[in-house]
Design an enzyme around this catalytic site. Structure first.
Site, short mmCIF file in Angstrom:
data_model
loop_
_atom_site.label_atom_id
_atom_site.label_comp_id
_atom_site.label_asym_id
_atom_site.label_seq_id
_atom_site.Cartn_x
_atom_site.Cartn_y
_atom_site.Cartn_z
N GLY A 73 4.09 -22.86 22.37
CA GLY A 73 2.66 -23.08 22.16
C GLY A 73 1.90 -21.80 21.84
O GLY A 73 1.04 -21.78 20.96
N ASN A 154 -5.60 -27.89 29.79
CA ASN A 154 -4.45 -27.75 30.68
C ASN A 154 -4.83 -27.69 32.16
O ASN A 154 -3.99 -27.89 33.01
CB ASN A 154 -3.61 -26.53 30.31
CG ASN A 154 -4.45 -25.29 30.08
OD1 ASN A 154 -5.30 -25.26 29.20
ND2 ASN A 154 -4.22 -24.28 30.88
N SER A 202 4.37 -27.72 22.26
CA SER A 202 5.38 -26.94 22.97
C SER A 202 6.32 -27.86 23.73
O SER A 202 5.89 -28.74 24.47
CB SER A 202 4.69 -25.99 23.95
OG SER A 202 5.66 -25.29 24.69
N HIS A 204 8.51 -27.49 26.27
CA HIS A 204 8.70 -27.51 27.73
C HIS A 204 7.57 -28.23 28.47
O HIS A 204 7.64 -28.41 29.69
CB HIS A 204 8.91 -26.10 28.30
CG HIS A 204 7.69 -25.23 28.39
ND1 HIS A 204 7.03 -25.03 29.58
CD2 HIS A 204 7.02 -24.51 27.47
CE1 HIS A 204 6.01 -24.20 29.38
NE2 HIS A 204 5.97 -23.88 28.10
N CYS A 327 -1.33 -18.78 34.22
CA CYS A 327 -1.71 -17.47 33.73
C CYS A 327 -2.79 -16.83 34.60
O CYS A 327 -2.88 -15.62 34.68
CB CYS A 327 -2.23 -17.57 32.31
SG CYS A 327 -1.30 -18.72 31.32
#
Ligand SMILES: *Cc1c(COP(=O)(O)O)cnc(C)c1O
Length: 395
Positions: A73, A154, A202, A204, A327
């Site tokens: 991503g 997210n 993405s 995963h 993050c």
């Protein structure tokens, strides 16, 4: 410790058994380089072509060669945004519109471009975690090169009106990119219906392998090279292909799409049950709109406690969750997403994200509902902040 509940599927998911089985031969017997002309090269070339065609069909792109394989991503976002910025600059257009609660793969790319002479406008996402189409309309200018707005967030899982936003950008002849990393594999994504020009995904995040993903580039858009070298990915992204990863991506996406109706009905039930029950706790709130929301996302705040302590206590009971994105956890700054929807710092600190997938059951939800309220009580009983909230209330 008896029970283990993984509730951090927005960070990453477990590789599915089906995807793993599909990948195995390409980690062992089929090792040819797809660019080679002999027989074992043709086997892997065919596997990559098949995966591309399958993914294009599952996402309803108009042609397989609109799908480009990348490392995930973050790479897809970087390529889409820097590429569109370069296309714009050739015509003297150096303005980009995005939103305040994008993933850092988008926000940090925009910060980089800002240092290189681009002007960035970040739209508000309001308390419900949604961009307002009329605010996009107002932000568009003659020198706007790109609009990039994420499909589903997210952290709080809110789903943006992408079709409407893309149509507005197109009325002004501006390219539209969406970071669809949280949407692809989770909710129906129909690229032609959405009308977007660029879309990132993405593997995963939908039970595929890590380190692989894709960028959809609409036919006719000539994005500049991302990696210079060989002729892979139509010469735009050089480097020998991650064949097992690409095969695993196609298989995982197929499985996610097949299971979607049954899974999402189940996850919505789990999500709503958890939110309803936890809202009974004094001074709790749900972050972001409840209906325009990913089926597996719960994000709540509990006043008067630290999200980090909550996570540690949950971990001791076998529940893996998150207070924000992978993050930002580890830093003491509250989530930029929760600040963007208007939460004060001290409230944003007491946040909890639970994100569910195919692997989760109703028993998982019951277990969480059994252990979480006493943990919150305990943490509050030790919290000076909670003490202050309660005593100021009594005045
Ligand atoms: C996970 C995620 C990314 C980054 O994807 P990687 O494959 O880990 O690089 C980007 N955007 C969103 C919305 C994400 O959830």
């Amino acid at each position: 410790m008896s029970k283990f509940v993984y509730a951090d599927n927005a960070a990453t998911t477990k590789l599915s058994a089906r995807a793993f089985e599909a990948m195995k031969p390409y980690l062992t017997e089929y090792y040819g380089n797809p660019s080679s002309l002999y027989h074992i090269g043709a086997q892997t070339r065919q596997a990559v072509d098949n995966a591309r065609a399958e993914i294009a069909a599952l996402l309803n792109a108009s042609k397989p060669n609109e799908i480009f394989f990348v490392s995930g991503g973050s790479e897809a976002d970087n390529w889409a945004i820097k590429g569109a910025a370069e296309i714009g600059a050739r015509k003297g257009k150096k303005h980009i519109i995005s939103s305040k609660f994008e993933h850092h793969a988008v926000l940090h790319t925009l910060e980089y471009l800002e240092k290189h002479g681009y002007e960035i406008t970040l739209l508000d996402v309001h308390e419900d975690g949604l961009v307002r189409p009329e605010e996009l309309e107002n932000a568009l200018r003659d020198d706007t090169a790109l609009v990039t707005i994420m499909y589903a967030n997210n952290e709080i899982g809110t789903i943006q009106p992408i079709k409407e936003l893309a149509a507005i950008a197109h009325q002004h002849k501006v390219l539209f990119h969406t970071d669809a990393v949280q949407a692809v594999g989770s909710i129906p994504v129909d690229i032609q219906d959405l009308g977007v020009d660029l879309l990132s995904f993405s593997s995963h995040k939908f039970h595929g392998p890590k380190g692989v993903g894709g960028l959809y580039i609409r036919k006719g858009i000539r994005l500049p090279n991302l990696i210079h070298g060989g002729a892979q990915e139509r010469g735009l992204r050089a480097g020998t292909e991650n064949i097992p990863g690409i095969v695993g991506t196609a298989e995982a996406l197929k499985e996610s799409v097949e299971n979607m109706p049954e899974r999402n009905a189940r996850l919505e039930k789990i999500r709503d049950k958890i939110m309803d029950q936890l809202l009974k706790i004094d001074r709790s709130r749900v972050n972001g709109d409840r209906t325009h929301r990913l089926p597996g996302n719960v994000n709540m705040c509990f006043h008067g406690l630290e999200g980090e302590s909550l996570l540690l206590m949950l971990d001791l009971k076998g529940v893996e969750a998150s207070s924000g994105s992978a993050c930002t956890s580890g830093s003491l700054d509250p989530s930029h997403v929760l600040l963007a929807i208007g939460l004060p710092h001290e409230v944003a600190h007491g946040s909890l994200r639970l994100s569910f997938s195919d692997e989760n059951t109703e028993e998982d939800a019951d277990y969480i509902l059994e252990i979480l309220p006493p943990i919150i009580d305990r943490l509050r009983s030790m919290s000076p902040l909670w003490e202050k909230i309660i005593s100021s209330d009594k005045k």
